[in-house]
Motif scaffolding. Structure first.
Motif, PDB file in Angstrom:
ATOM      1  N   ALA A   1       9.237   8.126 -21.849  1.00 48.59           N
ATOM      2  CA  ALA A   1       7.793   7.160 -21.662  1.00 48.59           C
ATOM      3  C   ALA A   1       8.289   5.758 -21.510  1.00 48.59           C
ATOM      4  CB  ALA A   1       7.152   7.167 -23.033  1.00 48.59           C
ATOM      5  N   LEU A   2       9.187   5.263 -22.014  1.00 51.13           N
ATOM      6  CA  LEU A   2       9.852   3.692 -21.725  1.00 51.13           C
ATOM      7  C   LEU A   2      11.354   3.915 -21.001  1.00 51.13           C
ATOM      8  CD1 LEU A   2       7.696   2.389 -23.846  1.00 51.13           C
ATOM      9  CD2 LEU A   2       9.415   1.078 -24.126  1.00 51.13           C
ATOM     10  N   TYR A   3      11.083   3.149 -20.082  1.00 53.48           N
ATOM     11  CA  TYR A   3      12.609   2.935 -19.231  1.00 53.48           C
ATOM     12  C   TYR A   3      12.699   1.411 -19.238  1.00 53.48           C
ATOM     13  CZ  TYR A   3      16.056   3.077 -15.622  1.00 53.48           C
ATOM     14  OH  TYR A   3      17.068   2.813 -14.609  1.00 53.48           O
ATOM     15  N   GLY A   4      13.658   0.924 -19.917  1.00 52.21           N
ATOM     16  CA  GLY A   4      14.264  -0.347 -20.130  1.00 52.21           C
ATOM     17  C   GLY A   4      12.965  -1.291 -20.181  1.00 52.21           C
ATOM     18  N   GLY A   5      12.055  -0.877 -20.950  1.00 50.24           N
ATOM     19  CA  GLY A   5      10.891  -1.875 -21.276  1.00 50.24           C
ATOM     20  C   GLY A   5       9.492  -1.397 -20.284  1.00 50.24           C
ATOM     21  N   LEU A   6      10.087  -0.593 -19.238  1.00 45.58           N
ATOM     22  CA  LEU A   6       8.813  -0.260 -18.516  1.00 45.58           C
ATOM     23  C   LEU A   6       7.904   0.921 -19.116  1.00 45.58           C
ATOM     24  CD1 LEU A   6      10.288  -0.928 -14.824  1.00 45.58           C
ATOM     25  CD2 LEU A   6       8.929  -2.233 -16.305  1.00 45.58           C
ATOM     26  N   ASP A   7       6.666   0.629 -19.175  1.00 44.16           N
ATOM     27  CA  ASP A   7       6.044   1.764 -19.654  1.00 44.16           C
ATOM     28  C   ASP A   7       5.598   2.706 -18.388  1.00 44.16           C
ATOM     29  OD1 ASP A   7       4.358   3.665 -20.906  1.00 44.16           O
ATOM     30  OD2 ASP A   7       2.451   2.345 -20.902  1.00 44.16           O
ATOM     31  N   LEU A   8       6.264   4.056 -18.499  1.00 46.85           N
ATOM     32  CA  LEU A   8       5.895   4.906 -17.385  1.00 46.85           C
ATOM     33  C   LEU A   8       5.114   6.016 -17.674  1.00 46.85           C
ATOM     34  CD1 LEU A   8       9.760   5.637 -16.896  1.00 46.85           C
ATOM     35  CD2 LEU A   8       8.331   3.860 -15.671  1.00 46.85           C
ATOM     36  N   SER A   9       4.386   5.696 -19.116  1.00 46.89           N
ATOM     37  CA  SER A   9       3.319   6.888 -19.442  1.00 46.89           C
ATOM     38  C   SER A   9       2.090   6.536 -19.099  1.00 46.89           C
ATOM     39  CB  SER A   9       3.860   7.215 -20.957  1.00 46.89           C
ATOM     40  OG  SER A   9       3.193   5.787 -21.757  1.00 46.89           O
ATOM     41  N   SER A  10       1.433   5.328 -18.944  1.00 47.74           N
ATOM     42  CA  SER A  10       0.053   5.021 -18.894  1.00 47.74           C
ATOM     43  C   SER A  10       0.001   4.561 -17.213  1.00 47.74           C
ATOM     44  CB  SER A  10      -0.107   4.077 -19.919  1.00 47.74           C
ATOM     45  OG  SER A  10       0.539   2.676 -19.458  1.00 47.74           O
ATOM     46  N   ASP A  11      -1.208   4.563 -16.989  1.00 50.16           N
ATOM     47  CA  ASP A  11      -1.690   3.869 -15.635  1.00 50.16           C
ATOM     48  C   ASP A  11      -1.199   2.505 -15.609  1.00 50.16           C
ATOM     49  OD1 ASP A  11      -2.481   6.543 -14.653  1.00 50.16           O
ATOM     50  OD2 ASP A  11      -4.506   6.328 -15.135  1.00 50.16           O
ATOM     51  N   SER A  12      -1.583   1.651 -16.852  1.00 53.88           N
ATOM     52  CA  SER A  12      -1.387   0.449 -16.657  1.00 53.88           C
ATOM     53  C   SER A  12      -0.212  -0.039 -16.690  1.00 53.88           C
ATOM     54  CB  SER A  12      -2.035  -0.305 -18.153  1.00 53.88           C
ATOM     55  OG  SER A  12      -1.349   0.455 -19.080  1.00 53.88           O
ATOM     56  N   GLY A  13       0.723   0.965 -17.143  1.00 51.06           N
ATOM     57  CA  GLY A  13       2.244   0.738 -17.001  1.00 51.06           C
ATOM     58  C   GLY A  13       2.378   0.821 -15.533  1.00 51.06           C
ATOM     59  N   TRP A  14       2.178   1.557 -14.879  1.00 50.92           N
ATOM     60  CA  TRP A  14       2.491   1.906 -13.498  1.00 50.92           C
ATOM     61  C   TRP A  14       1.546   0.691 -12.727  1.00 50.92           C
ATOM     62  CZ3 TRP A  14       6.107   4.627 -11.447  1.00 50.92           C
ATOM     63  CH2 TRP A  14       6.632   5.540 -12.000  1.00 50.92           C
TER      64      TRP A  14
ATOM     65  N   ALA B   1       0.811  -1.241   0.091  1.00 50.28           N
ATOM     66  CA  ALA B   1      -0.087   0.058  -0.028  1.00 50.28           C
ATOM     67  C   ALA B   1       0.911   1.314  -0.135  1.00 50.28           C
ATOM     68  CB  ALA B   1      -0.767   0.053   1.158  1.00 50.28           C
ATOM     69  N   MET B   2       1.901   1.263   0.857  1.00 49.48           N
ATOM     70  CA  MET B   2       2.733   2.326   0.755  1.00 49.48           C
ATOM     71  C   MET B   2       3.172   2.682  -0.485  1.00 49.48           C
ATOM     72  SD  MET B   2       6.295   3.127   2.877  1.00 49.48           S
ATOM     73  CE  MET B   2       7.133   2.418   1.350  1.00 49.48           C
ATOM     74  N   GLY B   3       3.729   1.613  -1.386  1.00 42.94           N
ATOM     75  CA  GLY B   3       4.139   1.949  -2.605  1.00 42.94           C
ATOM     76  C   GLY B   3       3.302   2.374  -3.484  1.00 42.94           C
ATOM     77  N   LYS B   4       2.095   1.926  -3.467  1.00 44.10           N
ATOM     78  CA  LYS B   4       1.080   2.298  -4.250  1.00 44.10           C
ATOM     79  C   LYS B   4       0.860   3.747  -3.991  1.00 44.10           C
ATOM     80  CE  LYS B   4      -1.360  -1.913  -5.642  1.00 44.10           C
ATOM     81  NZ  LYS B   4      -2.751  -2.553  -5.560  1.00 44.10           N
ATOM     82  N   ASN B   5       0.710   4.054  -2.788  1.00 44.90           N
ATOM     83  CA  ASN B   5       0.400   5.613  -2.130  1.00 44.90           C
ATOM     84  C   ASN B   5       1.558   6.619  -2.778  1.00 44.90           C
ATOM     85  OD1 ASN B   5      -2.360   4.777  -1.234  1.00 44.90           O
ATOM     86  ND2 ASN B   5      -1.365   3.860   0.572  1.00 44.90           N
ATOM     87  N   PHE B   6       2.699   6.129  -2.601  1.00 43.88           N
ATOM     88  CA  PHE B   6       3.699   6.789  -2.926  1.00 43.88           C
ATOM     89  C   PHE B   6       3.846   7.125  -4.188  1.00 43.88           C
ATOM     90  CE2 PHE B   6       8.690   7.624  -3.008  1.00 43.88           C
ATOM     91  CZ  PHE B   6       8.376   8.873  -2.425  1.00 43.88           C
ATOM     92  N   ILE B   7       3.610   6.244  -5.215  1.00 45.73           N
ATOM     93  CA  ILE B   7       3.617   6.492  -6.498  1.00 45.73           C
ATOM     94  C   ILE B   7       2.460   7.281  -6.777  1.00 45.73           C
ATOM     95  CG2 ILE B   7       2.951   5.367  -8.756  1.00 45.73           C
ATOM     96  CD1 ILE B   7       4.334   2.694  -7.813  1.00 45.73           C
ATOM     97  N   ARG B   8       1.323   7.078  -6.265  1.00 48.95           N
ATOM     98  CA  ARG B   8       0.088   8.248  -6.483  1.00 48.95           C
ATOM     99  C   ARG B   8       0.489   9.586  -6.279  1.00 48.95           C
ATOM    100  NH1 ARG B   8      -4.470   9.015  -3.967  1.00 48.95           N
ATOM    101  NH2 ARG B   8      -3.861   7.358  -2.642  1.00 48.95           N
ATOM    102  N   ALA B   9       0.876   9.768  -4.871  1.00 45.54           N
ATOM    103  CA  ALA B   9       1.545  10.827  -4.500  1.00 45.54           C
ATOM    104  C   ALA B   9       2.632  11.762  -5.376  1.00 45.54           C
ATOM    105  CB  ALA B   9       1.790  10.891  -3.066  1.00 45.54           C
TER     106      ALA B   9
END
Lengths: 213, 213
Positions: free
Chosen positions: B183-196, B91-99
Motif C-alpha cells: 500500500a505504501l512505497y517510500g511514503g507514496l500511497d499506492l492504495s487510494s485514488d487520492s494517492g495516485w 494526459a498520457m501519464g494519467k491515462n496510462f495509470i488509469r489503463a
DNA sequence: GATTTTTGTCACCAGTCGGTGATATTGTGT
DNA sequence: ACACAATATCACCGACTGGTGACAAAAATC
C-alpha cells in the motif's frame, strides 16, 4: 554422516538459497531444490529454520543484497551532503542504476516480491523497506534543509521532492528489471553501458530543468 | 460426451486462461489447471493448440489486455493532437495509470514477462510491443513536429523526449505493479485514488518544469 | 446403413513437490 | 564404559505436474 557441524550446515543452506536464486530464479526455490543444492537433507531445513520461510528470512538477514545509503550517496556522505540538490539527485540515480545492475539476485527478489505475496517475500521485503527508510531520512530530512544556500526548494516542496525521488527510483527499478529479459524497451537500449548512460543523461536533464525551475 | 462443439471448447479454454490469470496469477497457469478451470480434458489443449504455449498465444491475440493508442490519448485523437506538449505528456501519464490500474490481468502478464522468459511470455510480449510502437509513432513522430507553435522542442530533443516518455511509463508501470501487493512505497500511497492523484500532480509538475525550460 | 473422422473421456506414466516418522551415527557428560 | 542428546540419513506419504495412448460416443461422409 558427513560433516556433523550445525553451523556449517546452516551456512550451506543459506548460501544455497542465494546461489539457487542466481541460477534458477525464485521459481527454483523450494525445500527439495535448496536441500539438493546444499548437498544436505531437506529435513534439516525444518529442524534448523522451522521451514522454508525461516530459511529465507535468515538469508535476507545475512546478505547485503540491498544497496546501503552510503552506496547510494556515492561512497562519500560528506561530499554528497555538500553538493547541490540537482547533483545529489543525479548522483543518486546513477548510483542506484549501478547498484541494481550489479545485483542480479536483488533483482530476482524484487520480481519475486512483485509476483507473489507470502511469508517468504514478506521477510525479504522488511529488510528492503528499512534500508529505503534509512536512505530517505538521510537524503530528504537531512541535507535538504541544511543546505539553505540552494533556493530551489521554493519550487519543489518536500512532498514533491519525495514523489519525484520515488518516481525516479521506480523508473530505474522497472528498467533494470526489464533489462534482464529484453534488450530494447521502447527504443531505449537496456543492454549496453552506453544505453544506460543515455538514460542517465535524460534523467540529469530532467532534474536540472526541475531544480532550475 | 458433453458439448461436442470445437469452437465453444476452444473459447472456453482461452477464457480460462484469463480467469485463471485473474484468480491465481501466472503461477496458476498450467495444463492441468487451465483444463480443470474450463471443465474440459487437458488433452484438448494439445490437440487444438499444440500445447500450452499455443493456447497462451491464442489468448494474447484475442484479449484487449493492452491499452490502445486511442485510450492513451484520452479517447479523442484530434483534441490530443492539438494540445500542448506538456498537456499531452500529462494526459498520457494519467491515462496510462488509469489503463493499467483497471487491467489486473495485464499487470499479471507484465510481472510474468519480468519473471521468466519462455515461449509463453514471448507470445504475449509480441502483442504488447506492437501496441507500444504504434502509440509512439502516433505520439512522437506525429503531432510533435506538426505543432511548431510550441517552441519547447528546442530544449528537449526528440531523443530526450523519447527517453523521458519511457521513463514515465517505466515509473508508472513499476508503481502500479507494486500497488498490487503493497500500500505504501517510500511514503507514496499506492492504495487510494487520492494517492495516485498526488503522483499525477508530481508528474505534471515535472513535465511543466521541463517543457517550460 | 455402414464407415470414417471428429470430439471428448479416462487411465496411466514418470517426475517433483512439501512434509513427516523412524533410524543410524557422532559427540558429550557422567 | 555407559547413557544421552545432537546431528544427519533414509524411506515413505499424498498430491500435484506435464504428457501420452487407448478408447467411447457423436457427426459427417460415403
Amino acid at each position: 554422516m558427513k560433516i556433523r557441524d550445525k553451523h556449517l550446515t546452516r551456512k550451506r543452506l543459506i548460501a544455497s538459497v542465494g546461489s539457487l536464486l542466481a541460477k534458477k530464479g525464485f521459481k527454483g526455490i523450494g525445500v527439495n531444490a535448496v536441500a539438493r543444492e546444499a548437498g544436505v537433507d531437506k529435513v534439516l531445513i525444518y529442524r534448523y529454520f522451522g521451514g522454508l520461510s525461516g530459511l529465507i528470512a535468515a538469508y535476507g538477514r545475512e546478505g547485503d543484497f540491498w544497496p546501503s545509503a552510503l552506496e547510494l550517496a556515492g561512497g562519500d556522505l560528506r561530499a554528497f551532503a555538500e553538493s547541490s540538490l540537482s547533483e545529489r539527485l543525479s548522483a543518486m540515480g546513477k548510483n542506484f542504476i549501478r547498484a541494481l545492475r550489479q545485483r542480479p539476485v536483488t533483482c530476482e527478489i524484487m520480481v519475486w516480491e512483485m509476483s507473489e505475496r507470502n511469508e517468504l517475500t514478506e521477510e525479504l521485503e522488511a529488510v528492503r523497506e528499512s534500508s529505503m527508510v534509512e536512505f530517505f531520512n538521510m537524503f530528504l530530512a537531512g541535507p535538504l534543509e541544511k543546505k539553505n544556500e540552494v533556493p530551489d526548494s521554493q519550487i519543489l516542496s518536500a512532498d514533491d521532492l519525495q514523489a519525484i525521488v520515488m518516481l525516479m527510483g521506480a523508473a530505474i527499478s522497472y528498467l533494470v528489471l526489464r533489462s534482464r529479459s529484453i534488450a530494447l524497451y521502447g527504443g531505449l537500449d537496456l543492454s549496453s553501458d552506453s544505453g544506460w548512460q543515455r538514460i542517465e543523461q535524460a534523467m540529469a536533464k530532467m532534474i536540472e530543468a526541475m531544480t532550475r525551475g
